[in-house]
Design an enzyme around this catalytic site. Structure first.
Site, PDB file in Angstrom:
ATOM      1  N   HIS A 231      21.989   2.800  13.274  1.00  0.00           N
ATOM      2  CA  HIS A 231      23.182   3.550  13.647  1.00  0.00           C
ATOM      3  C   HIS A 231      23.564   3.224  15.085  1.00  0.00           C
ATOM      4  CE1 HIS A 231      22.883   5.952   9.999  1.00  0.00           C
ATOM      5  NE2 HIS A 231      21.571   5.923  10.199  1.00  0.00           N
TER       6      HIS A 231
ATOM      7  N   ARG B  74       5.651  -8.036  20.114  1.00  0.00           N
ATOM      8  CA  ARG B  74       5.725  -9.340  20.802  1.00  0.00           C
ATOM      9  C   ARG B  74       4.587 -10.229  20.308  1.00  0.00           C
ATOM     10  NH1 ARG B  74       9.455  -8.585  24.597  1.00  0.00           N
ATOM     11  NH2 ARG B  74       9.597  -6.611  25.722  1.00  0.00           N
TER      12      ARG B  74
ATOM     13  N   ALA C 279      -0.941  -3.192  13.586  1.00  0.00           N
ATOM     14  CA  ALA C 279      -0.686  -1.790  13.257  1.00  0.00           C
ATOM     15  C   ALA C 279       0.110  -1.103  14.365  1.00  0.00           C
ATOM     16  CB  ALA C 279      -2.002  -1.064  13.030  1.00  0.00           C
TER      17      ALA C 279
ATOM     18  N   ASP D  74      19.883  -1.024   2.297  1.00  0.00           N
ATOM     19  CA  ASP D  74      21.336  -1.022   2.104  1.00  0.00           C
ATOM     20  C   ASP D  74      21.840  -2.453   1.874  1.00  0.00           C
ATOM     21  OD1 ASP D  74      20.769   1.604   2.944  1.00  0.00           O
ATOM     22  OD2 ASP D  74      22.783   1.812   3.755  1.00  0.00           O
TER      23      ASP D  74
ATOM     24  N   ARG E  34      -0.308 -14.364  20.307  1.00  0.00           N
ATOM     25  CA  ARG E  34      -0.972 -15.666  20.194  1.00  0.00           C
ATOM     26  C   ARG E  34      -0.597 -16.320  18.873  1.00  0.00           C
ATOM     27  NH1 ARG E  34      -5.506 -16.129  16.955  1.00  0.00           N
ATOM     28  NH2 ARG E  34      -6.484 -14.220  16.217  1.00  0.00           N
TER      29      ARG E  34
ATOM     30  N   ASN F 104       0.832  -1.193   0.000  1.00  0.00           N
ATOM     31  CA  ASN F 104       0.000   0.000   0.000  1.00  0.00           C
ATOM     32  C   ASN F 104       0.876   1.255   0.000  1.00  0.00           C
ATOM     33  OD1 ASN F 104      -2.380   1.633   0.292  1.00  0.00           O
ATOM     34  ND2 ASN F 104      -3.367  -0.116   1.277  1.00  0.00           N
TER      35      ASN F 104
ATOM     36  N   SER G 290      -0.740  -1.252   9.227  1.00  0.00           N
ATOM     37  CA  SER G 290      -0.331   0.148   9.009  1.00  0.00           C
ATOM     38  C   SER G 290       0.677   0.630  10.048  1.00  0.00           C
ATOM     39  CB  SER G 290      -1.547   1.069   9.085  1.00  0.00           C
ATOM     40  OG  SER G 290      -2.449   0.773   8.061  1.00  0.00           O
TER      41      SER G 290
END
Length: 192
Positions: A110, A175, A155, A88, A178, A80, A137
């Protein structure tokens, strides 16, 4: 130097300058300007941007890429709007993957200590998104992460660790909450 980069060791902007010809910035800009009414032309440009592109891949405009040439996308992909590839090193996306708006896939980070950030010093580790994954999203996937087959990333999540196959994972940090089971085969809403 390329081996150093691929090994996840620190490197600088100056060290990486030899890779500039691999950047596809002009092609990304051109793709984002092509009308959706020209799907064949859009496909041709995407094939020139990405390292590989599967069949029936859809990528809505605009999208952004650091290189583009390090992105490998499988069949039946849907990306989307405002998908960002910080590629990189390789980003490998399997078949049947769906990615919602405003997602960032970042292979590069970094150092925490400012003394190590001279000349934009950084490290890069590949990202792998296995087949049939759905990413919601505003998700950020960080360097070195593998998202397992069939998983769903909720999201707003920040994925800093590998996600096992057939899992629902959410949060900051992301995390597993389920497993995906046969109970998930039921329709979301009852039929009227």
């Amino acid at each position: 130097m390329l081996e150093r980069i691929r090994s996840g060791l620190l490197y600088t902007e100056t060290d990486a300058a030899f890779r500039d010809p691999l950047r596809r910035a002009e092609l990304v800009f051109a793709y984002n300007a092509i009308s959706p009414a020209e799907p064949e032309r859009r496909r041709q440009v995407l094939e020139r941007i990405f390292g590989s592109l599967g069949e029936r891949a859809v990528l809505l405009s605009p999208f952004h890429a650091a290189f583009g040439s390090n992105v490998h996308i499988g069949d039946d992909f849907f990306g989307n709007v405002n998908l960002t590839f910080i590629d990189d090193v390789d980003i490998r996306i399997g078949d049947g993957v769906m990615i919602a708006p405003q997602v960032t896939l970042a292979t590069t980070g970094h150092p925490v200590h400012p003394a190590l950030r001279e000349d934009f010093r950084r490290f890069s580790e590949p990202i792998v998104i296995e087949d049939r994954v759905w990413i919601g999203s505003n998700v950020v996937v960080l360097p070195g992460v593998r998202i397992g087959y069939g998983s769903v990333i909720g999201a707003g999540s920040v994925v800093s660790r590998d996600i096992p196959p057939m899992s629902v994972a959410v949060g900051v940090p992301c995390r597993v909450v389920r497993a995906i089971t046969d109970d998930d085969l039921r329709p979301r809403m009852s039929e009227v």
